[in-house]
Design a protein around this motif. Structure first.
Motif, mmCIF file in Angstrom:
data_model
loop_
_atom_site.group_PDB
_atom_site.id
_atom_site.type_symbol
_atom_site.label_atom_id
_atom_site.label_comp_id
_atom_site.label_asym_id
_atom_site.label_seq_id
_atom_site.Cartn_x
_atom_site.Cartn_y
_atom_site.Cartn_z
ATOM 1 N N CYS A 256 -7.558 54.625 -35.076
ATOM 2 C CA CYS A 256 -8.541 55.632 -34.685
ATOM 3 C C CYS A 256 -9.955 55.055 -34.760
ATOM 4 C CB CYS A 256 -8.425 56.859 -35.572
ATOM 5 S SG CYS A 256 -6.918 57.822 -35.310
ATOM 6 N N CYS A 260 -12.079 55.048 -31.425
ATOM 7 C CA CYS A 260 -13.204 55.973 -31.409
ATOM 8 C C CYS A 260 -14.541 55.295 -31.692
ATOM 9 C CB CYS A 260 -12.972 57.095 -32.426
ATOM 10 S SG CYS A 260 -11.461 58.062 -32.111
ATOM 11 N N SER A 262 -16.198 54.728 -34.566
ATOM 12 C CA SER A 262 -16.998 55.636 -35.383
ATOM 13 C C SER A 262 -18.130 54.925 -36.121
ATOM 14 C CB SER A 262 -16.097 56.342 -36.406
ATOM 15 O OG SER A 262 -15.462 55.395 -37.228
#
Length: 293
Positions: A256, A260, A262
């Motif tokens: 993730c 993504c 982040s």
């Protein structure tokens, strides 16, 4: 004179002359009267027009489907101005007044003079259906006077589907009597018996989902019991294959984070692994001077 036309009476007189026959004759008379009374008390039901052998399986199935309504009585009052007022009494495949033995399944009563007119009889029944309705027709009613060429009356009852309701809203829609032939009274009512059977079959997706959830439940509960009772694990270790699921969670988190984004790419890592950069440079000092020349 009466005994000449009544065999039971003749049997009774003969047995009065023979005492041993008295009790047997009395028992026979009681049995015959009981059977006759039972036949009279049994209510008549719908008889489809035509021979019994000509009745289709569909007609028999529809009549059986209407059986839950046979013990109910329906009536509706209609007023036409101040001079005409009628009450219509209706039963599904039963006589409105079984004591008259007139097969009247739908009857009209004039409230002013009390005159009774049979609109349709259950011994001349037709029945058919659609996707969410059943049409019940009683023919063979009392003849018209000056209308419809004097033909016999006919009642048409439209039973529409309404789930959750055994029977309701019985009413008269119209009376068609201005034609030369094929006149009829049209009634309607709502009932759940006219509704199609609900499809309770599960789809393939539902079956697969139920199977998957059941297997997951067996895996978690069975693995928990095994870890606790057999292995003797405590705390989080009681979860079956705890290390695998922990590593899987870390991999999912890393995935993730990669997808993504982040955090910036050049941001320092939150942790540092053990690599070659932590071992330092190899010392340039050599011990050659210790070797003999």
């Amino acid at each position: 004179m009466l005994c000449k036309v009544n065999p039971l009476c003749s049997l009774w007189l003969v047995c009065r002359m023979s005492p041993p026959c008295h009790s047997s004759a009395l028992l026979l008379v009681i049995m015959v009267l009981a059977v006759a009374g039972a036949e009279q008390s049994e209510e008549r039901s719908c008889d489809v027009i035509g021979d019994e052998s000509s009745e289709s399986q569909m007609e028999r199935a529809l009549l059986k489907k209407l059986e839950p309504l046979s013990h109910m009585r329906f009536n509706v009052t209609v007023e036409k101005g101040k001079t005409e007022s009628y009450v219509y009494h209706f039963r599904v495949c039963r006589e409105v007044n079984s004591t008259l033995h007139d097969f009247g399944g739908l009857v009209q009563i004039d409230r002013h003079n009390g005159k009774t007119t049979v609109i349709g009889r259950i011994n001349e029944t037709q029945v058919f259906n659609g996707s969410d309705w059943i049409m019940l027709i009683y023919k063979g009613g009392d003849s018209y006077g000056r209308h419809c060429s004097g033909e016999k009356r006919r009642a048409v009852i439209m039973i529409s589907c309404k789930r959750g309701v055994t029977a309701s809203s019985f009413s008269i829609i119209s009376e068609e009597r201005e034609k030369e032939q094929e006149c009829f009274y049209l009634f309607e009512m709502d009932s759940s018996v006219a509704c199609p059977a609900e499809d309770s079959h599960l789809s393939v997706g539902s079956i697969l989902l139920i199977t998957f959830v059941s297997l997951i439940a067996v895996y978690i509960i069975g693995g928990f019991l095994y870890q606790r009772l057999v292995v003797g694990a405590k705390g989080m270790e009681q979860i079956p294959h705890f290390a695998f699921w922990q590593d899987l969670g870390n991999l999912v988190a890393d995935g993730c984070d990669f997808v993504c984004r982040s955090k910036p790419r050049n941001a320092p890592a939150a942790y540092r692994g053990v690599g070659d950069d932590q071992l330092g440079e190899e010392s340039e000092e050599r011990d050659d001077h210790l070797l003999p020349m």
